[in-house]
Write a protein that holds these residues in place. Structure first.
Motif, mmCIF file in Angstrom:
data_model
loop_
_atom_site.group_PDB
_atom_site.id
_atom_site.type_symbol
_atom_site.label_atom_id
_atom_site.label_comp_id
_atom_site.label_asym_id
_atom_site.label_seq_id
_atom_site.Cartn_x
_atom_site.Cartn_y
_atom_site.Cartn_z
ATOM 1 N N ALA A 1 0.827 -1.204 0.000
ATOM 2 C CA ALA A 1 0.000 0.000 0.000
ATOM 3 C C ALA A 1 0.860 1.253 0.000
ATOM 4 C CB ALA A 1 -0.919 0.001 1.207
ATOM 5 N N GLY A 2 0.605 2.108 -0.995
ATOM 6 C CA GLY A 2 1.273 3.400 -1.048
ATOM 7 C C GLY A 2 2.394 3.515 -2.039
ATOM 8 N N LEU A 3 2.957 2.399 -2.521
ATOM 9 C CA LEU A 3 4.081 2.493 -3.454
ATOM 10 C C LEU A 3 3.638 2.753 -4.886
ATOM 11 C CD1 LEU A 3 6.722 -0.168 -2.331
ATOM 12 C CD2 LEU A 3 6.901 2.321 -2.253
ATOM 13 N N ASP A 4 2.419 2.334 -5.231
ATOM 14 C CA ASP A 4 1.907 2.611 -6.575
ATOM 15 C C ASP A 4 0.395 2.742 -6.507
ATOM 16 O OD1 ASP A 4 2.606 2.564 -9.650
ATOM 17 O OD2 ASP A 4 0.789 1.363 -9.383
ATOM 18 N N THR A 5 -0.137 3.864 -6.957
ATOM 19 C CA THR A 5 -1.571 4.134 -6.806
ATOM 20 C C THR A 5 -2.431 3.242 -7.694
ATOM 21 O OG1 THR A 5 -1.366 5.935 -8.423
ATOM 22 C CG2 THR A 5 -1.224 6.521 -6.087
ATOM 23 N N ASP A 6 -1.945 2.898 -8.890
ATOM 24 C CA ASP A 6 -2.743 2.039 -9.767
ATOM 25 C C ASP A 6 -2.852 0.639 -9.184
ATOM 26 O OD1 ASP A 6 -4.107 1.822 -12.472
ATOM 27 O OD2 ASP A 6 -2.682 0.159 -12.602
ATOM 28 N N LEU A 7 -1.754 0.123 -8.659
ATOM 29 C CA LEU A 7 -1.781 -1.187 -8.018
ATOM 30 C C LEU A 7 -2.742 -1.166 -6.835
ATOM 31 C CD1 LEU A 7 1.338 -3.358 -7.241
ATOM 32 C CD2 LEU A 7 -0.468 -3.104 -5.571
ATOM 33 N N ASP A 8 -2.671 -0.119 -6.027
ATOM 34 C CA ASP A 8 -3.567 0.002 -4.873
ATOM 35 C C ASP A 8 -5.036 -0.037 -5.284
ATOM 36 O OD1 ASP A 8 -1.619 0.135 -2.990
ATOM 37 O OD2 ASP A 8 -1.789 2.277 -2.616
ATOM 38 N N ALA A 9 -5.358 0.545 -6.410
ATOM 39 C CA ALA A 9 -6.748 0.643 -6.846
ATOM 40 C C ALA A 9 -7.292 -0.687 -7.358
ATOM 41 C CB ALA A 9 -6.879 1.700 -7.937
ATOM 42 N N ARG A 10 -6.410 -1.588 -7.774
ATOM 43 C CA ARG A 10 -6.857 -2.822 -8.434
ATOM 44 C C ARG A 10 -6.635 -4.080 -7.601
ATOM 45 N NH1 ARG A 10 -7.584 -1.060 -13.856
ATOM 46 N NH2 ARG A 10 -6.523 0.934 -14.184
ATOM 47 N N VAL A 11 -5.892 -3.976 -6.516
ATOM 48 C CA VAL A 11 -5.554 -5.126 -5.690
ATOM 49 C C VAL A 11 -5.982 -4.849 -4.257
ATOM 50 C CG1 VAL A 11 -3.657 -6.514 -4.796
ATOM 51 C CG2 VAL A 11 -3.633 -5.792 -7.182
ATOM 52 N N MET A 12 -6.736 -5.782 -3.685
ATOM 53 C CA MET A 12 -7.302 -5.592 -2.352
ATOM 54 C C MET A 12 -6.709 -6.605 -1.374
ATOM 55 S SD MET A 12 -9.733 -4.314 -0.325
ATOM 56 C CE MET A 12 -11.085 -3.731 -1.349
ATOM 57 N N PRO A 13 -6.114 -6.146 -0.261
ATOM 58 C CA PRO A 13 -5.660 -7.096 0.759
ATOM 59 C C PRO A 13 -6.832 -7.625 1.584
ATOM 60 C CG PRO A 13 -5.119 -4.852 1.414
ATOM 61 C CD PRO A 13 -5.745 -4.759 0.056
ATOM 62 N N ILE A 14 -6.857 -8.937 1.838
ATOM 63 C CA ILE A 14 -7.829 -9.546 2.753
ATOM 64 C C ILE A 14 -7.072 -10.519 3.657
ATOM 65 C CG2 ILE A 14 -9.731 -9.332 1.105
ATOM 66 C CD1 ILE A 14 -9.564 -12.356 0.688
ATOM 67 N N ASN A 15 -7.708 -10.906 4.755
ATOM 68 C CA ASN A 15 -7.054 -11.771 5.735
ATOM 69 C C ASN A 15 -7.692 -13.153 5.740
ATOM 70 O OD1 ASN A 15 -5.484 -9.548 6.573
ATOM 71 N ND2 ASN A 15 -7.112 -8.874 7.956
ATOM 72 N N ASN A 16 -6.842 -14.175 5.921
ATOM 73 C CA ASN A 16 -7.293 -15.551 5.979
ATOM 74 C C ASN A 16 -6.602 -16.233 7.158
ATOM 75 O OD1 ASN A 16 -7.160 -18.621 4.740
ATOM 76 N ND2 ASN A 16 -8.981 -17.480 4.106
ATOM 77 N N TYR A 17 -7.176 -17.363 7.637
ATOM 78 C CA TYR A 17 -6.735 -17.917 8.911
ATOM 79 C C TYR A 17 -6.577 -19.437 8.849
ATOM 80 C CZ TYR A 17 -8.226 -13.270 10.020
ATOM 81 O OH TYR A 17 -8.370 -11.911 9.982
ATOM 82 N N ILE A 18 -5.607 -19.939 9.605
ATOM 83 C CA ILE A 18 -5.254 -21.354 9.584
ATOM 84 C C ILE A 18 -4.968 -21.808 11.012
ATOM 85 C CG2 ILE A 18 -3.608 -23.078 8.703
ATOM 86 C CD1 ILE A 18 -3.024 -21.251 6.366
ATOM 87 N N LEU A 19 -5.251 -23.078 11.295
ATOM 88 C CA LEU A 19 -4.833 -23.687 12.543
ATOM 89 C C LEU A 19 -4.168 -25.025 12.261
ATOM 90 C CD1 LEU A 19 -6.901 -26.246 13.129
ATOM 91 C CD2 LEU A 19 -8.389 -24.470 14.028
ATOM 92 N N THR A 20 -3.416 -25.496 13.240
ATOM 93 C CA THR A 20 -2.960 -26.886 13.233
ATOM 94 C C THR A 20 -3.276 -27.498 14.583
ATOM 95 O OG1 THR A 20 -0.714 -26.183 13.822
ATOM 96 C CG2 THR A 20 -1.129 -26.700 11.516
ATOM 97 N N THR A 21 -3.654 -28.771 14.551
ATOM 98 C CA THR A 21 -3.941 -29.511 15.774
ATOM 99 C C THR A 21 -2.643 -30.054 16.370
ATOM 100 O OG1 THR A 21 -4.164 -31.655 14.679
ATOM 101 C CG2 THR A 21 -6.121 -30.240 14.748
#
Length: 429
Positions: free
Chosen positions: A245-265
């Motif tokens: 985020a912040g290094l290129d405005t066009d990239l920021d406009a077209r790519v969205m960060p989301i969070n995902n989660y994992i566990l191990t037993t």
């Protein structure tokens, strides 16, 4: 002021990583043929390709090699692009779809080939099962396997009816599916660390704990300014995916960060592990918000499920993921959870990767939408090839349309939350 690297996530991967000496932070000024921003699969594969071609490469990583999605993901190596061949044919025509299929096969081969050539110990295991969670989807799943065999000559997929699938993955909540014998799974952080060792052996200079802050054009070259100094380069590759985020405005406009989660037993005994996944394949299901899982080398259940769309993680990640795990494997209700972690990936609106020359001498590759073990590294590889004069593959991938998220940076979060909440509801219904 010198940046201090954040430690790796408290994950199973961190606990079982092959130790590597941290690289020093950048101090002052440096010069290179190519400066790469990001120490995940995209940047590491690009660095290795460039160094093998004789280029002087400096790679900058804000934290530690593999700190982002490359060291936290589910470890599944898929066949194909993130969108299936039927979608690609309908959208771009059969000729382009065939090119994209061939590139995806190259991507898979690149990962396997570099694991073999550089003797990277990352627990590679073949086999990836796709489980269908709605009965009406099953005929489409089986027809697609036939299509890949008929139209693309891909005969590595086995069809699984409901009983065969239940035996393969130890649960009867799905209606059938397929097994891809040429796809598979691995230890993603050890893959990243192994690629870093190979890149350094080939002559790449890596600087960890070094955050890029700005790009400046000077005398026909690109200067990457950082918290610790600057790198003067002929070309630059932005390879930070969800962390740019912040290094290129066009990239920021077209790519969205989301969070995902994992566990191990905790580790399971052999009999219990065999009752879950006797063939030790990885698995993923047909939900839009995908569940994915596998057994690790030491027989832990590694399970990923659930996404959030705000910058913060849930307060109790283990409980957040465990409810998804028990929906598929209620027989694991008594099993202790040893590790739970989250990470940030990046998606695009149409789930196709964003590869571009964003300005003169500056390349970007991001937005792999959960398909990064193969496609992220390959994107870095073909960006590197473009820098040394072979741009055919990069030009194909960069021609894929990737629309801006509506609403700009201010509104893209709430719009995505609404869209993803709808798809999650559709999965449940």
């Amino acid at each position: 002021m010198t940046e201090i690297a954040q430690a790796h996530a408290p994950s199973y991967y961190t606990a079982t990583a092959h130790p590597r000496e941290p690289a020093p932070a950048l101090a002052g000024s440096a010069s290179a043929d190519v400066c790469i921003v990001g120490g995940g699969y995209t940047g590491l594969h690009a660095a290795l390709t460039l160094a093998e071609a004789g280029r002087k490469v400096v790679l900058l990583e804000e934290n530690l090699i593999g700190w982002g999605a490359s060291g936290r993901n589910g470890g599944q190596l898929h066949t194909g692009q993130r969108r299936d061949q039927s979608y690609l044919e309908d959208t771009f025509g059969k000729e382009m779809a065939r090119r994209l299929w061939d590139l995806s096969q190259e991507a898979k081969a690149l990962v396997k080939g570099r694991i073999d050539r550089h003797r990277i110990d990352c627990d590679w295991m073949p086999g990836l099962i796709h489980a269908v969670h709605k009965e009406r989807y099953l005929s489409e799943e089986l027809a697609y396997a036939e299509k890949l065999s008929r139209d693309y000559g891909y005969d590595a997929i086995d069809k699984l009816d409901r009983d065969a699938l239940a035996k393969a993955i130890g649960t009867d909540v799905y209606f059938g599916g397929t097994r891809d014998r040429e796809a598979g799974h691995l230890h993603p952080l050890n893959l990243a660390l192994g690629l870093a060792r190979a890149a350094e052996a080939a002559g790449v200079t890596i600087h960890e704990a070094t955050r890029a802050t700005r790009l400046v054009e000077e005398n026909g070259r690109v200067v990457v300014e950082t918290t610790n100094g600057r790198v003067d380069a002929g070309d630059v590759l932005l390879a930070g995916n969800g962390y740019l985020a912040g290094l290129d405005t066009d990239l920021d406009a077209r790519v969205m960060p989301i969070n995902n989660y994992i566990l191990t037993t905790e580790p399971l005994d052999e009999a219990r592990a065999d009752a879950l996944i006797p063939g030790r394949e990885a698995a993923a299901d047909s939900r839009f918000v995908v569940h994915y899982w596998r057994l690790t080398k030491d027989r832990r259940m590694l399970f990923g499920g659930g996404e959030t769309y705000s910058p913060s993680f849930p307060a109790d990640i283990a409980s957040f993921v465990r409810k998804h795990l028990l929906g598929i494997y209620p027989q694991l209700a008594d099993v202790k959870i040893d590790h739970a972690w989250g990470g940030t990936l990046a998606v695009t609106q149409n789930r196709l990767p964003y590869l571009r020359r964003v300005r003169k001498n500056v390349y970007a590759a991001a937005g792999f939408s959960g398909h990064g073990v193969a496609i992220a590294g390959f994107s870095g590889h073909i960006a590197a090839l473009a820098m040394i004069g072979d741009s055919e593959r990069f030009d194909i991938m960069s021609s894929l349309p990737v629309a801006r998220f509506p609403g700009g940076r201010l509104l893209r979060w709430p719009i995505l939350v609404l869209a993803m909440s709808w798809f999650a509801l559709r999965d449940r219904l």
